[in-house]
Design a protein around this motif. Sequence first.
Motif, PDB file in Angstrom:
ATOM      1  N   GLU A 144     -13.933  -9.467   6.327  1.00 27.58           N
ATOM      2  CA  GLU A 144     -12.895  -9.012   5.252  1.00 27.58           C
ATOM      3  C   GLU A 144     -13.857  -8.797   3.838  1.00 27.58           C
ATOM      4  O   GLU A 144     -13.252  -7.687   2.710  1.00 27.58           O
ATOM      5  N   HIS A 145     -15.099  -8.859   3.794  1.00 31.03           N
ATOM      6  CA  HIS A 145     -15.831  -8.632   2.030  1.00 31.03           C
ATOM      7  C   HIS A 145     -16.089  -7.222   2.551  1.00 31.03           C
ATOM      8  O   HIS A 145     -15.296  -6.427   1.727  1.00 31.03           O
ATOM      9  N   THR A 146     -16.369  -6.274   3.537  1.00 34.80           N
ATOM     10  CA  THR A 146     -16.243  -5.003   3.811  1.00 34.80           C
ATOM     11  C   THR A 146     -14.923  -4.121   3.429  1.00 34.80           C
ATOM     12  O   THR A 146     -14.883  -3.790   2.964  1.00 34.80           O
ATOM     13  N   ALA A 147     -13.539  -5.533   3.744  1.00 34.98           N
ATOM     14  CA  ALA A 147     -12.775  -4.339   4.151  1.00 34.98           C
ATOM     15  C   ALA A 147     -11.942  -3.975   2.244  1.00 34.98           C
ATOM     16  O   ALA A 147     -11.455  -3.331   2.049  1.00 34.98           O
ATOM     17  N   PHE A 148     -12.631  -5.617   1.703  1.00 33.08           N
ATOM     18  CA  PHE A 148     -12.426  -5.958   0.256  1.00 33.08           C
ATOM     19  C   PHE A 148     -13.060  -4.170  -0.868  1.00 33.08           C
ATOM     20  O   PHE A 148     -12.755  -3.787  -1.239  1.00 33.08           O
ATOM     21  N   VAL A 149     -14.339  -4.307   0.039  1.00 33.97           N
ATOM     22  CA  VAL A 149     -15.285  -3.369  -0.787  1.00 33.97           C
ATOM     23  C   VAL A 149     -14.720  -1.929  -0.810  1.00 33.97           C
ATOM     24  O   VAL A 149     -14.471  -1.492  -1.611  1.00 33.97           O
ATOM     25  N   ARG A 150     -14.284  -1.403   0.433  1.00 34.73           N
ATOM     26  CA  ARG A 150     -13.741  -0.231   0.688  1.00 34.73           C
ATOM     27  C   ARG A 150     -12.348   0.388  -0.104  1.00 34.73           C
ATOM     28  O   ARG A 150     -12.314   0.982  -0.369  1.00 34.73           O
ATOM     29  N   ASP A 151     -11.457  -1.240   0.454  1.00 36.64           N
ATOM     30  CA  ASP A 151     -10.029  -1.137  -0.825  1.00 36.64           C
ATOM     31  C   ASP A 151     -10.235  -0.735  -1.995  1.00 36.64           C
ATOM     32  O   ASP A 151     -10.253   0.565  -2.487  1.00 36.64           O
ATOM     33  N   ARG A 152     -11.413  -1.610  -2.280  1.00 40.00           N
ATOM     34  CA  ARG A 152     -12.001  -0.719  -3.986  1.00 40.00           C
ATOM     35  C   ARG A 152     -12.580   0.021  -4.129  1.00 40.00           C
ATOM     36  O   ARG A 152     -11.807   0.502  -5.482  1.00 40.00           O
ATOM     37  N   ILE A 153     -12.994   0.403  -3.925  1.00 36.50           N
ATOM     38  CA  ILE A 153     -13.476   1.881  -3.462  1.00 36.50           C
ATOM     39  C   ILE A 153     -12.851   3.308  -3.351  1.00 36.50           C
ATOM     40  O   ILE A 153     -12.396   4.584  -4.297  1.00 36.50           O
ATOM     41  N   TYR A 154     -11.831   2.848  -2.277  1.00 38.83           N
ATOM     42  CA  TYR A 154     -10.246   3.791  -2.093  1.00 38.83           C
ATOM     43  C   TYR A 154      -9.755   3.823  -3.230  1.00 38.83           C
ATOM     44  O   TYR A 154      -9.151   5.265  -4.278  1.00 38.83           O
TER      45      TYR A 154
END
Length: 146
Positions: free
Chosen positions: A53-63
């Motif tokens: 979940e943390h990885t997905a949040f960081v990915r979405d923030r970068i996107y």
Amino acid sequence: RSSDLSADVIPRISTYHGVTGLKTALSHILSSTTELLLWTNQESERHFFANPEHTAFVRDRIYENIPIRVLAVNNNAGKKLLKSDTSSLRTTKLLPDTIHFTAETYIFESKVVIIDFTADIIAIVIENTSVHSAQAAQFEYTWSTL
């Protein structure tokens, strides 16, 4: 007169609970069009906010191209965060060893989002320019001293 009061005077406060509440709070954060400021203890967060979940949040923030500056508790997880700053659109500074807390605080636009991972997940979203300004000033002062 109460009819003249806006969110700039009276804060709009929402509270959320559990994993669903965390997702709602994160959607507020990911809606930001400005840089995020974050106080964090990555070790306490990991008890409830698992790595996928943390990885997905960081990915979405970068996107979404949302940069973040982070003041992190100086522990192994905070030190690990530093190592991926460049690839994560992030700048991290570690707090002095004497500073410890468990809740995270995100500061952006006119909002402050506090996420507590102590016993369960509790998220508080405060929308108010005065509260935001006070929290941002505290963050900036601390940032400038490290």
